[in-house]
Design an enzyme around this catalytic site. Structure first.
Site, mmCIF file in Angstrom:
data_model
loop_
_atom_site.group_PDB
_atom_site.id
_atom_site.type_symbol
_atom_site.label_atom_id
_atom_site.label_comp_id
_atom_site.label_asym_id
_atom_site.label_seq_id
_atom_site.Cartn_x
_atom_site.Cartn_y
_atom_site.Cartn_z
ATOM 1 N N GLU A 1 32.246 65.175 32.687
ATOM 2 C CA GLU A 1 31.415 64.009 33.007
ATOM 3 C C GLU A 1 29.931 64.319 32.929
ATOM 4 O OE1 GLU A 1 32.354 62.493 36.912
ATOM 5 O OE2 GLU A 1 34.476 62.864 36.557
ATOM 6 N N CYS B 1 30.071 63.855 40.951
ATOM 7 C CA CYS B 1 30.697 64.288 39.698
ATOM 8 C C CYS B 1 32.088 64.841 39.921
ATOM 9 C CB CYS B 1 29.818 65.320 39.017
ATOM 10 S SG CYS B 1 29.267 64.718 37.443
#
Ligand code: SAH
Ligand code: SF4
Length: 373
Positions: free
Chosen positions: A93, A351
């Site tokens: 990500e 995240c």
């Protein structure tokens, strides 16, 4: 061929050496770099001013695997989370915090990208989604660099954006993984992102966040770059920090503080402490004074971050009033501090979460194809 032979893992010097060894003129390096970093090309055939023979040689010797954008969550003018697939199928990500107040607003405002450095994380902090399923592998330099280029490619695909709004201006190495545990690949990627022939991001615009690998902090202090350093502190005693961060057993606060002092001494740069507020764990007001003392000693500003709930973890975020009181306590002690009410909570911005959800959904789909969406 090893993925570190990706074309975007080569420095200008590497490329010149390669061209020389193939009897090609040195000026071709400039052309290749122009296609990679100015034009953000994703395939050899886009490099139209290079002769066919050279393109064939490049293709033989280097891989060229742009990240594949699987999903993006968030409105274009708000925090966006990008889920990328790597050439081996792994997911990572990046999070884009666009130029505020809006992407097409004041062009003097600057966008920030948060990038990942590993698939998963071995450090297993108790509050973090990235470590929940362990460590899978390090990202190679090209996979770190292409998170910036890939995001800029997406920005370029938006209608009517001005050139200044197509670029990433600040970079935070604060996504999935422990950056200093992938030290060599990280440094190579940062050299490419920083270089004028590469992405051209100033070192002062790049912040590296670490959970506290003391020897690596000392090593970083000796590099010829003025990167900013953020320490994921989250606890100001070994007892509290040890409870939520297993890394504290290996590098207790004394070691970490010593390494930070060295960084400060050699770089002369202000540090940042990240401090996630978790109810009943580290949010008591009696933590304010020792935190302020440490921040003063290390010339650090404090980023308070409300804990972002992670599926499968039991922690909770303190009430707003408790977080405000903690911030006020630090401010009263004249410590520069902010309470980052993250823009991205609604899209699970901490995240690692989007990857976790996607992998779990894919797994379910494989185990039980009939329930697939
Ligand atoms: N491994 C490095 C960099 C990535 S994690 C490090 O630990 O510093 C960096 C940050 O992710 C943490 O400091 C914290 O700011 C954020 N984070 C992780 N889990 C979170 C959660 N559940 N809620 C809020 N922030 C979180
Ligand atoms: Fe790894 Fe950082 Fe998450 Fe800790 S907070 S598990 S070091 S990514």
């Amino acid at each position: 061929m090893s993925p570190t032979r990706d074309i975007r893992a080569q420095t200008e010097e590497d490329l010149r050496g390669w061209l020389k060894s193939h009897g090609e003129p040195a000026y071709r390096a400039e052309q290749i770099l122009h296609w990679l970093y100015r034009q953000r090309a994703t395939r050899w055939s886009a490099m139209t001013n290079l002769p066919g023979g050279l393109l064939k040689l490049l293709d033989q010797d280097f891989t060229f695997h742009p990240l594949n954008l699987i999903t993006r969550q968030g409105a274009p003018d708000k925090t966006s989370k990008f889920l990328w697939q790597l050439h081996d199928g792994s997911l990572i990500e990046s999070v884009l915090i666009p130029a505020s107040p809006a992407l097409y607003g004041d062009p003097s405002d600057r966008s920030t990208l948060c990038v990942s450095t590993q698939v998963g994380c071995a450090y297993g902090c108790r509050f973090c989604a990235s470590g929940l399923e362990g460590w899978k592998r390090n990202l190679d330099p090209a996979e770190i660099v292409d998170q910036v280029l890939g995001t800029e490619r997406w920005l370029a695909s938006l209608p009517a954006a001005a050139e200044t709004q197509l670029r990433i201006h600040n970079l935070v190495i604060m996504g999935m993984g422990e950056p200093l545990a992938n030290y060599d690949n990280l440094l190579k990627a940062l050299r490419i992102l920083n270089a004028p022939w590469g992405v051209g991001l100033g070192a002062r615009k790049i912040t590296i966040s670490t959970s506290g690998l003391a020897p690596r902090i000392r090593q970083l202090a000796r590099e010829p770059f003025q990167f900013r350093l953020a320490i994921s502190l989250h606890g100001v005693t070994d007892e509290i920090r040890g409870k939520i961060m297993p890394v504290n057993r290996k590098y207790p606060l004394r070691d970490l503080i010593g390494a930070c002092e060295e960084y400060l001494e050699l770089k002369g740069r202000m540090l940042t402490f990240e401090y996630i507020l978790i109810a009943g764990i580290n949010d008591s007001l009696d933590q304010v004074r020792p935190l302020a003392q440490l921040a003063r000693r290390l010339h650090a500003r404090v980023n308070l971050i409300p804990y972002n709930p992670v599926e499968g973890l039991t922690w909770t975020r303190p009430p707003d009033a408790a977080m405000d009181a903690f911030l006020e306590g630090l401010t009263k002690q004249r410590i520069p501090a902010t309470l980052r009410r993250e823009k991205g909570t609604d899209i699970d911005a901490a995240c690692g979460q989007l990857r976790l959800q996607t992998e779990r959904a894919w797994r379910k789909q494989i185990e039980n194809p009939k329930t697939a969406p």
